[in-house]
Design a protein around this motif. Structure first.
Motif, PDB file in Angstrom:
ATOM      1  N   THR A   1       0.699  -1.117   0.009  1.00  0.00           N
ATOM      2  CA  THR A   1      -0.043  -0.067  -0.063  1.00  0.00           C
ATOM      3  C   THR A   1       0.848   1.313   0.036  1.00  0.00           C
ATOM      4  O   THR A   1       2.014   1.333   0.612  1.00  0.00           O
ATOM      5  CB  THR A   1      -0.911  -0.044   1.187  1.00  0.00           C
ATOM      6  N   GLU A   2       0.374   2.337  -0.323  1.00  0.00           N
ATOM      7  CA  GLU A   2       1.045   3.504  -0.655  1.00  0.00           C
ATOM      8  C   GLU A   2       0.666   4.413   0.533  1.00  0.00           C
ATOM      9  O   GLU A   2       1.219   5.284   1.318  1.00  0.00           O
ATOM     10  CB  GLU A   2       0.249   4.696  -1.723  1.00  0.00           C
ATOM     11  N   LEU A   3      -0.536   3.812   1.525  1.00  0.00           N
ATOM     12  CA  LEU A   3      -0.736   4.535   2.948  1.00  0.00           C
ATOM     13  C   LEU A   3       0.449   4.174   3.797  1.00  0.00           C
ATOM     14  O   LEU A   3       0.822   3.085   3.697  1.00  0.00           O
ATOM     15  CB  LEU A   3      -2.142   4.045   3.292  1.00  0.00           C
ATOM     16  N   PRO A   4       0.487   4.821   4.946  1.00  0.00           N
ATOM     17  CA  PRO A   4       1.513   4.705   6.048  1.00  0.00           C
ATOM     18  C   PRO A   4       0.866   3.222   6.510  1.00  0.00           C
ATOM     19  O   PRO A   4      -0.323   3.194   6.971  1.00  0.00           O
ATOM     20  CB  PRO A   4       1.393   5.934   6.778  1.00  0.00           C
ATOM     21  N   TYR A   5       1.867   2.213   6.712  1.00  0.00           N
ATOM     22  CA  TYR A   5       1.516   1.095   7.347  1.00  0.00           C
ATOM     23  C   TYR A   5       2.185   0.671   8.627  1.00  0.00           C
ATOM     24  O   TYR A   5       3.395   0.596   8.488  1.00  0.00           O
ATOM     25  CB  TYR A   5       1.535  -0.244   6.135  1.00  0.00           C
ATOM     26  N   ASP A   6       1.353   0.502   9.697  1.00  0.00           N
ATOM     27  CA  ASP A   6       2.048  -0.262  10.746  1.00  0.00           C
ATOM     28  C   ASP A   6       1.705  -1.372  11.155  1.00  0.00           C
ATOM     29  O   ASP A   6       0.495  -2.061  11.068  1.00  0.00           O
ATOM     30  CB  ASP A   6       1.144   0.602  12.197  1.00  0.00           C
ATOM     31  N   HIS A   7       2.973  -2.163  10.968  1.00  0.00           N
ATOM     32  CA  HIS A   7       2.795  -3.674  11.212  1.00  0.00           C
ATOM     33  C   HIS A   7       3.342  -4.083  12.412  1.00  0.00           C
ATOM     34  O   HIS A   7       4.295  -3.682  13.218  1.00  0.00           O
ATOM     35  CB  HIS A   7       3.601  -4.219  10.055  1.00  0.00           C
ATOM     36  N   GLY A   8       2.408  -5.029  13.130  1.00  0.00           N
ATOM     37  CA  GLY A   8       2.799  -5.574  14.395  1.00  0.00           C
ATOM     38  C   GLY A   8       1.727  -6.096  15.061  1.00  0.00           C
ATOM     39  O   GLY A   8       0.705  -6.468  14.767  1.00  0.00           O
ATOM     40  N   VAL A   9       2.325  -7.055  16.329  1.00  0.00           N
ATOM     41  CA  VAL A   9       1.471  -8.026  17.069  1.00  0.00           C
ATOM     42  C   VAL A   9       0.084  -7.231  17.595  1.00  0.00           C
ATOM     43  O   VAL A   9      -0.640  -7.688  18.298  1.00  0.00           O
ATOM     44  CB  VAL A   9       2.152  -8.707  17.955  1.00  0.00           C
ATOM     45  N   GLY A  10       0.172  -5.774  17.673  1.00  0.00           N
ATOM     46  CA  GLY A  10      -0.850  -5.091  18.541  1.00  0.00           C
ATOM     47  C   GLY A  10      -2.164  -5.382  17.737  1.00  0.00           C
ATOM     48  O   GLY A  10      -3.170  -5.038  18.143  1.00  0.00           O
ATOM     49  N   PHE A  11      -2.084  -5.899  16.483  1.00  0.00           N
ATOM     50  CA  PHE A  11      -3.283  -6.086  15.760  1.00  0.00           C
ATOM     51  C   PHE A  11      -3.848  -7.661  15.773  1.00  0.00           C
ATOM     52  O   PHE A  11      -4.589  -7.982  14.919  1.00  0.00           O
ATOM     53  CB  PHE A  11      -3.033  -5.856  14.007  1.00  0.00           C
ATOM     54  N   THR A  12      -3.314  -8.227  16.657  1.00  0.00           N
ATOM     55  CA  THR A  12      -3.820  -9.542  17.265  1.00  0.00           C
ATOM     56  C   THR A  12      -5.351  -9.539  17.537  1.00  0.00           C
ATOM     57  O   THR A  12      -5.494  -8.910  18.491  1.00  0.00           O
ATOM     58  CB  THR A  12      -3.012 -10.374  18.004  1.00  0.00           C
ATOM     59  N   ALA A  13      -6.213 -10.330  16.901  1.00  0.00           N
ATOM     60  CA  ALA A  13      -7.669 -10.241  17.196  1.00  0.00           C
ATOM     61  C   ALA A  13      -7.962 -11.743  17.826  1.00  0.00           C
ATOM     62  O   ALA A  13      -7.398 -12.604  17.306  1.00  0.00           O
ATOM     63  CB  ALA A  13      -8.499 -10.104  15.953  1.00  0.00           C
ATOM     64  N   ARG A  14      -8.802 -11.685  19.060  1.00  0.00           N
ATOM     65  CA  ARG A  14      -8.848 -12.877  19.673  1.00  0.00           C
ATOM     66  C   ARG A  14     -10.414 -12.797  20.251  1.00  0.00           C
ATOM     67  O   ARG A  14     -11.282 -11.910  19.959  1.00  0.00           O
ATOM     68  CB  ARG A  14      -8.204 -12.896  21.062  1.00  0.00           C
ATOM     69  N   GLY A  15     -10.973 -14.024  20.469  1.00  0.00           N
ATOM     70  CA  GLY A  15     -12.426 -14.303  20.769  1.00  0.00           C
ATOM     71  C   GLY A  15     -13.268 -14.657  19.579  1.00  0.00           C
ATOM     72  O   GLY A  15     -12.628 -14.924  18.638  1.00  0.00           O
ATOM     73  N   THR A  16     -14.569 -14.409  19.970  1.00  0.00           N
ATOM     74  CA  THR A  16     -15.449 -14.680  18.947  1.00  0.00           C
ATOM     75  C   THR A  16     -16.568 -13.833  18.710  1.00  0.00           C
ATOM     76  O   THR A  16     -16.601 -12.838  19.534  1.00  0.00           O
ATOM     77  CB  THR A  16     -16.554 -15.954  19.396  1.00  0.00           C
ATOM     78  N   GLY A  17     -17.283 -13.658  17.561  1.00  0.00           N
ATOM     79  CA  GLY A  17     -18.068 -12.566  17.245  1.00  0.00           C
ATOM     80  C   GLY A  17     -19.549 -13.092  17.762  1.00  0.00           C
ATOM     81  O   GLY A  17     -19.611 -13.912  18.335  1.00  0.00           O
TER      82      GLY A  17
END
Length: 251
Positions: A148-164
């Motif tokens: 992407t050309e957008l600024p991109y923050d890559h890291g474990v902070g984006f880990t999703a858990r649980g159920t919907g």
């Protein structure tokens, strides 16, 4: 001193506690001269009308004057999220790009929005997505930048858990995200917890990977479509998202 890694982790923990965060144009110039009796039996030819030319609309279809007035004049890309109904969690996403001919529509993609639908006055925990026009400036995800050309923050902070809400696993939902600039500070990671309108007005509203059910307030689309969107959005084209149920967008 709190390191950036620690700060991002704290922000992510807070985030997970509060949710996902034209037509044809034709004219005839001239009319045939009135008929006159002459000795020449050959009739005068009738001028042909101009050819119809299909052009792209100069305004995005489905948007009424109130909504259209909020689209910035410099916006050349618009992600239009159209909800099926005010209280529905089903919607569609279409990327429009403005060219010299007008606004060109991309493919229509199925999407989810918040469990209880849409609202003009989003509040934290109301389980409705905010209606409006918002800029798109920042992205991130658990997986590496897909180009992407957008600024991109890559890291474990984006880990999703649980159920919907329908029992579906949320894992992978934040593999790719684009922050929607509702009650947030543009130019920062999607994990930034600054809330200019106050915490009571909610936040963490993202475009993210669909997990097969309604969201807390975000808009979700299939992973392949998220990657495609990330690769297409260009900050030089000032992208925005226009989102709401169809009736509200038509106002």
């Amino acid at each position: 001193m709190i390191t950036r890694r620690t700060h991002v982790a704290l922000l992510a923990a807070s985030l997970l506690l509060t949710g996902c965060g034209g037509g044809a144009v034709a004219s005839t110039q001239g009319t045939p001269a009135p008929s006159q009796e002459t000795s020449d039996p050959t009739p005068s030819p009738t001028p042909s009308p101009e050819m119809s030319v299909e052009v792209a609309p100069q305004q995005i279809p489905g948007l009424g004057p109130k909504t259209w007035a909020k689209v910035p004049a410099d916006a050349r890309q618009a992600v239009v999220v159209t909800g099926r109904g005010r209280d529905s969690s089903a919607s569609t996403v279409v990327l429009y790009e403005r060219t010299e001919a007008g606004w060109q529509a991309g493919a229509s993609r199925p999407a989810h929005n918040a469990l209880k639908g849409w609202t003009d006055h989003h509040l934290a925990g109301d389980l409705r997505s905010p209606i409006g026009v918002y800029t798109l400036t920042d992205a991130g995800g658990l997986l590496k930048d897909p180009g992407t050309e957008l600024p991109y923050d890559h890291g474990v902070g984006f880990t999703a858990r649980g159920t919907g809400f329908e029992g579906e696993p949320l894992a992978g939902s934040f593999d790719y995200v684009i922050a929607i600039n509702y009650n947030r500070r543009p130019g920062t990671t999607p994990l930034d917890w600054t809330r200019p309108l106050g915490a009571g007005r909610g936040g963490g509203i993202w475009l993210h990977v669909d997990h097969g059910g309604p969201t807390h307030g975000c808009v979700s689309i299939a992973e392949d479509h998220m990657k495609e969107l990330l690769r297409t959005l260009d900050p030089d084209l000032h992208p925005v998202v226009v989102m709401g149920d169809a009736a509200s967008l038509a106002r």
